[in-house]
Write a protein that holds these residues in place. Structure first.
Motif, short mmCIF file in Angstrom:
data_model
loop_
_atom_site.label_atom_id
_atom_site.label_comp_id
_atom_site.label_asym_id
_atom_site.label_seq_id
_atom_site.Cartn_x
_atom_site.Cartn_y
_atom_site.Cartn_z
N LEU A 216 -11.23 -5.28 0.73
CA LEU A 216 -9.94 -5.26 0.03
C LEU A 216 -10.00 -4.35 -1.20
N ASP A 217 -11.13 -4.38 -1.90
CA ASP A 217 -11.29 -3.50 -3.06
C ASP A 217 -11.20 -2.03 -2.63
N THR B 1 -2.75 -4.05 3.30
CA THR B 1 -3.64 -5.04 3.95
C THR B 1 -2.85 -6.23 4.48
N CYS C 38 -9.78 -0.84 0.04
CA CYS C 38 -8.41 -0.54 0.48
C CYS C 38 -7.53 -0.24 -0.73
N GLU C 39 -7.70 -1.03 -1.76
CA GLU C 39 -6.85 -0.82 -2.94
C GLU C 39 -7.08 0.57 -3.53
N LYS C 40 -8.34 0.99 -3.57
CA LYS C 40 -8.64 2.31 -4.15
C LYS C 40 -7.97 3.42 -3.36
N LYS D 207 -4.71 -7.96 -3.90
CA LYS D 207 -5.09 -6.91 -2.94
C LYS D 207 -4.87 -7.36 -1.50
N ASN E 45 -5.20 2.96 -1.61
CA ASN E 45 -3.78 2.60 -1.45
C ASN E 45 -3.44 2.25 0.01
N HIS F 218 -2.17 -8.24 0.70
CA HIS F 218 -0.72 -8.05 0.52
C HIS F 218 0.13 -9.10 1.23
N GLY G 69 0.81 -1.22 0.00
CA GLY G 69 0.00 0.00 0.00
C GLY G 69 0.84 1.26 0.00
#
Ligand code: SF4
Ligand code: SF4
Length: 440
Positions: free
Chosen positions: A227-228, A237, A230-232, A311, A234, A313, A51
């Motif tokens: 998780l989606d 995880t 979180c990815e947006k 996603k 950055n 990590h 991230g």
């Protein structure tokens, strides 16, 4: 004992320093005389961007290792994330880590620890004091991430004492990032929150850099939304409880034991006896249909499910011994195969009713006795999957509940009626009580 020594020797022979992992400072970390030059077969194969921290994290991380030698073996194998908490083993987890990391390059490690509170932190000063105590136990000048431990609701995410303490500690260079861990809603009386609502609020808050959550192939519909998100943003995880495979066979062995001892089957067991048999038959059918010969095959497929999601990590495990180190790290870098996919779909079909989804609290709202169902079943997970019997039993005792056996025996089973996953909740609660109280 001898076998564990042999396993340790076998593992040590295979381990060496990973180029991208934790750099070992002292060659004396293992006993003298062990070769460190042989090519390893058990090391981390994949690192991922963690991230917004920018750290390159190993795809497996250390949860709560059983002893220093196991943690040394992990770090030498290239594991570079260590997760702990002030509450783990009454601070002894942090002490164990502090002893080990002295022999490694601190700058190549990411240490994540946590502060727990049931309701709120009393003051900024308390947060700072407790963080300094973590640093003392860890024998380090800074932690890479300090988390709120097991957030029980979204209100705690806004705790001003925690955040103002973190602001100051960041300025002093003692904390680099801030995070939160969550198992879902811990309290049956606050039934409108769950893993998803709490962690989505953490993502929205914007101050959390690292999120630690329960994710596996059975709670994917809940965890993958997080998780989606979180990815947006950055956000890094960390995954816990990646292996939900357990429980089938439990009832069979229980019934066999009762039969062997010639005991009367008690009323609570009798109430679910037929379902125990159905569950066992389903498990046998499943194993036969998919040609599965060991639980390890299922666990490995479950691990590869999580590893396949970029996603997610890093996945932490509570490594208990050298066999764990060897067996789990050999999965590093692996991805879900077609056969895995078939097997996990089959698990859903045949045994999905045996797995309460971690982080779901849907059924607690309808329980007339407000049993913290997800939490009880999580403690049973600690008992039966993580093999942390004492910890699980202690936690169950601390709930100070009326026994499910007294409450569920005459209940219509409202929890099962509302469970969209079709979980056989009453049966699982019976199994949990059997394990956690040893009275049935
Ligand atoms: S039994 Fe079903 S509804 Fe209840 S917490 Fe588990 S998954 Fe959710
Ligand atoms: S069966 Fe037990 S857990 Fe389920 S609703 Fe009834 S009392 Fe609650």
């Amino acid at each position: 004992m001898e076998s564990s020594k042999l396993n340790r020797r076998k593992f040590i022979k295979r381990a060496s320093i990973s180029a991208m992992g934790a750099g070992m400072v002292s060659p004396g970390a293992f006993a003298a005389g062990n070769s460190m030059t042989e090519q390893e077969s058990t090391i981390i194969k994949e690192y991922r961007k963690f991230g917004r921290t920018g750290f390159q994290v190993s795809d497996f991380g250390s949860g709560n290792p059983s002893n220093e030698a196991v943690l040394r073996a992990l770090l030498k194998s290239g594991v570079n994330l260590i997760d702990t908490g002030e509450a783990y083993m009454n601070g002894n987890s942090e002490r164990l880590i502090g002893n080990v990391i002295q022999d490694f390059d601190r700058s190549k490690l990411f240490i994540n620890t946590k502060l727990y509170t049931e309701t709120k932190f009393s003051s900024k000063e308390e947060v700072i004091k407790r963080t300094n105590e973590c640093l003392e136990r860890l024998k380090t000048d800074y932690v890479d991430c300090m988390q709120i431990h097991s957030a029980e609701n979204s209100a705690i995410l806004k705790d001003e004492a925690f955040h103002s303490g973190m602001e100051q500690l960041k300025k002093e260079g003692k904390v680099r990032y801030v995070g939160v861990s969550c198992h879902g809603n811990n309290w049956a009386f606050n039934t409108d929150e769950n893993l998803e609502t709490i962690l989505m609020a953490a993502v929205e808050d914007g101050r959390f850099d690292v999120i630690l959550l329960a994710y596996n192939f059975v709670n994917a519909d809940i965890a993958e939304k997080i998780l989606d998100a979180c990815e947006k943003k950055n956000i890094a995880t960390i995954i816990m409880k990646s292996n939900p495979v357990h429980l089938y066979g439990l009832f069979e062995s229980k019934l066999e034991k009762i039969a062997e001892e010639g005991k009367e089957v008690d009323k609570y067991t009798r109430a679910f006896y037929d379902k125990y048999q159905v569950m066992n038959n389903e498990a046998q059918n499943f194993f036969a249909e998919y040609g599965i010969t060991s639980e390890k095959e299922l666990k490995n497929a479950a691990s590869r499910y999580v590893l396949s999601n970029p996603k997610a990590h890093t996945t932490i495990w509570d490594f208990q011994n050298f066999d764990d180190v060897e067996n789990i790290l050999q999965l590093s870098g692996q991805k879900l195969s077609n056969k895995d996919e078939l097997v996990l779909n089959g698990y859903h079909k045949h045994l999905g009713h045996t797995a309460c989804r971690l982080g779901c609290n849907d059924c607690e709202a309808v329980c007339p006795h407000h049993l913290p169902i997800n939490k009880i079943l999580r403690y049973n997970y600690y008992f039966s999957v993580k093999k942390q019997e004492k910890r699980a039993m202690t936690k169950f005792a601390q709930l100070n509940l009326q026994k499910p056996s007294d409450l569920c025996i005459d209940c219509e089973g409202y929890c099962e009626e509302v469970c969209k996953y079709g979980v056989w909740t009453r049966q699982l609660l019976a199994a949990a009580q059997h394990n956690l109280e040893l009275i049935v």
